[in-house]
Design an enzyme around this catalytic site. Structure first.
Site, mmCIF file in Angstrom:
data_model
loop_
_atom_site.group_PDB
_atom_site.id
_atom_site.type_symbol
_atom_site.label_atom_id
_atom_site.label_comp_id
_atom_site.label_asym_id
_atom_site.label_seq_id
_atom_site.Cartn_x
_atom_site.Cartn_y
_atom_site.Cartn_z
ATOM 1 N N ASP A 125 -118.400 5.960 0.558
ATOM 2 C CA ASP A 125 -117.236 5.668 -0.282
ATOM 3 C C ASP A 125 -116.956 6.868 -1.179
ATOM 4 O OD1 ASP A 125 -115.158 4.191 -1.340
ATOM 5 O OD2 ASP A 125 -116.418 3.170 -2.817
ATOM 6 N N TYR A 127 -114.205 8.876 -3.996
ATOM 7 C CA TYR A 127 -113.683 8.575 -5.346
ATOM 8 C C TYR A 127 -112.569 9.590 -5.566
ATOM 9 C CZ TYR A 127 -114.398 7.540 -10.421
ATOM 10 O OH TYR A 127 -114.286 7.155 -11.740
ATOM 11 N N HIS A 132 -107.096 7.267 -10.530
ATOM 12 C CA HIS A 132 -108.149 6.261 -10.707
ATOM 13 C C HIS A 132 -109.320 6.838 -11.505
ATOM 14 C CE1 HIS A 132 -110.938 3.001 -9.911
ATOM 15 N NE2 HIS A 132 -111.790 3.849 -9.348
ATOM 16 N N ARG A 141 -115.480 6.670 -20.939
ATOM 17 C CA ARG A 141 -116.102 7.840 -21.557
ATOM 18 C C ARG A 141 -115.207 8.398 -22.652
ATOM 19 N NH1 ARG A 141 -117.517 8.561 -16.198
ATOM 20 N NH2 ARG A 141 -115.720 9.886 -15.909
ATOM 21 N N GLU A 200 -108.258 0.405 -1.157
ATOM 22 C CA GLU A 200 -108.700 1.636 -0.505
ATOM 23 C C GLU A 200 -108.227 1.637 0.948
ATOM 24 O OE1 GLU A 200 -112.720 2.899 -1.138
ATOM 25 O OE2 GLU A 200 -112.939 1.761 -3.005
ATOM 26 N N GLN A 239 -122.020 -3.373 -12.219
ATOM 27 C CA GLN A 239 -121.884 -1.929 -12.027
ATOM 28 C C GLN A 239 -122.217 -1.160 -13.311
ATOM 29 O OE1 GLN A 239 -117.940 -0.898 -10.685
ATOM 30 N NE2 GLN A 239 -118.324 1.300 -10.648
ATOM 31 N N TYR A 243 -125.534 1.413 -12.857
ATOM 32 C CA TYR A 243 -125.134 2.612 -12.101
ATOM 33 C C TYR A 243 -125.744 3.922 -12.571
ATOM 34 C CZ TYR A 243 -121.680 4.782 -15.251
ATOM 35 O OH TYR A 243 -121.071 5.441 -16.278
ATOM 36 N N LYS A 252 -121.565 -3.210 -5.480
ATOM 37 C CA LYS A 252 -120.611 -2.783 -4.455
ATOM 38 C C LYS A 252 -120.959 -3.262 -3.052
ATOM 39 C CE LYS A 252 -118.200 0.201 -7.064
ATOM 40 N NZ LYS A 252 -116.761 0.372 -7.096
#
Ligand code: CA
Length: 415
Positions: A125, A127, A132, A141, A200, A239, A243, A252
């Protein structure tokens, strides 16, 4: 180009498409292509001698997965599709004129069961949507430094799990897991409270590379058989807690749904577009010229139990910052080998505006902006009983092809 098979207006499965899948009615699951509202049984027409001279071994379409066919390579994929277009074209009577065969090879899509079209060996997967990654970085963050330092230099990805990739229509239970509330000092265990979809698309490897042999960015598209819609379900609370530092794990891998029809790269060819400009300039092994992105309109609907579908997002695959060719070149640059049937998903495909965000996390902005549903309820994340439907299609110069849909219903967590 017209077909003798009736094609409804706005059908995804025009004669320009010819997507491959695995279906069953009576008997064993086998290969077919979608045309209009029907499925053409490839095993039956191959057995009848209508696919001679293009290098197809006997029985190749009788397999319950497409891996064997896909492994025959790009020249065979193109020749098969061209021959099927010929057989389905208005004016061709080789199949149309054979009434006995027609009864054995054409079925209504509503009367067949669709199956996972390939055996997926490995799943990765990415990113790769800048919008996004920026949204997620802003929320979790620092809005001033939303993208991590590596993001503009390489297509970030992680190795996912192939065993839980399932076909559209497969219901699943809300997963349970370990979460840590913001004000808590110890984690708790229970059903996820923040179940989310991720809009996706995934590409399917058609030509393998040997261990130690990278695939160049120029040759990467030749290694791709086609694409499907991909809903990469995510449990956001699980998550968030799990993570660090190795990335997504149980948040996931409880279910990812794919659409049943693989749209080939040949069918997607007329819908190429340029990728967003990459600044700073990427390293030379990721550099490519020309159009390597695709204009694929995407839509997500939520269907509350017993209600009508409600569209909550419209996005487009063309927003992807990193192309599939760059993803595959990067994936293999260290010598990692890819095998036929492997899947690589794009990562959530978000566009520039809030109505084009590809996950509830972004649409509801971590739950701070609930979505009003027509039935008076609201959604921050996905509720038990909801079905999430994703659709995708391309349209240009009066030609339309599409992916159909990927749909999945969320059942309550198991006791
Ligand atoms: Ca994902």
């Amino acid at each position: 180009m017209k077909s003798w098979i009736p094609i409804p207006v706005d059908s995804d499965f025009t004669i320009h498409n010819i997507p491959f899948g695995i279906f069953s009615n009576e008997g064993q699951a086998r290969a077919g292509v979608a045309i209009g509202e029907q499925v053409l049984d490839l095993s039956a027409i191959h057995d009848a001698g209508l696919l001679e001279g293009i290098g197809l071994p006997t029985g190749v379409f009788g397999s319950p997965v497409l891996n064997g066919y896909i492994a025959l390579g790009k020249i065979v994929w193109t020749a098969t599709r061209q021959r099927l277009i010929q057989l389905l074209s208005l004016g061709n009577s080789e199949l149309r004129g054979n009434e006995n065969l027609l009864k054995k090879c054409l079925f209504a899509q509503r009367d067949v069961i669709m199956h996972l079209p390939v055996q997926v060996g490995d799943y990765t997967d990415f990113y790769s949507s800048r919008e996004h990654a920026t949204n997620v970085g802003t929320m979790f963050r620092d809005p001033a430094n939303a993208l991590l330092p590596n993001w503009l230099h390489l297509p970030v990805g992680y190795h996912g799990r192939a065993s839980s990739i399932v076909i559209s229509g497969t219901p699943f239970h809300r997963p349970k897991g370990q979460t840590m509330a913001d004000d808590a000092t110890a984690p708790t265990f229970g059903p996820t409270r923040l179940l989310d979809f991720e809009l996706e698309m995934a590409f399917i490897i058609g030509q393998p590379n040997a261990l130690g042999e990278p695939v160049s960015v120029e040759k990467a598209e030749d290694h791709i058989f086609g694409m499907v819609l991909f809903n990469d379900w995510s449990a956001r609370d699980i998550q968030k807690w799990e993570y660090v530092p190795l990335g997504p794990f149980l948040a996931k891998n409880f279910a990812s749904h794919v659409s049943p029809w693989i749209v080939t790269m040949d069918a997607l060819e007329p819908f190429r577009v340029e990728s967003p400009k990459q600044e700073p300039e990427v390293l030379s092994y990721l550099k490519s010229t020309g159009e390597h992105n695709f204009d694929i309109a995407l839509e997500v609907q939520i269907v509350p139990d017993g209600q009508a579908p409600h569209t909550i997002c419209r996005s487009n695959f063309k927003y992807m910052y990193w192309s599939m060719a760059q993803q595959l070149a990067h994936h293999t640059v260290n010598g990692c080998n890819m095998r036929v049937g492997d899947m690589c998903a794009s990562g959530t495909i978000s566009g520039p505006t809030p109505d084009s965000y590809g996950s509830m996390l972004e649409i509801s902005w971590k739950g701070t902006r609930p979505v009003q549903m027509p039935d008076g309820t609201e959604r921050k994340f996905i509720l038990d009983g909801d079905t999430v439907i994703m659709k995708g299609h391309c349209e240009r110069n009066g030609i339309r092809i599409g992916f159909g849909e990927v749909a999945a219903k969320v059942l309550p967590a198991k006791n």
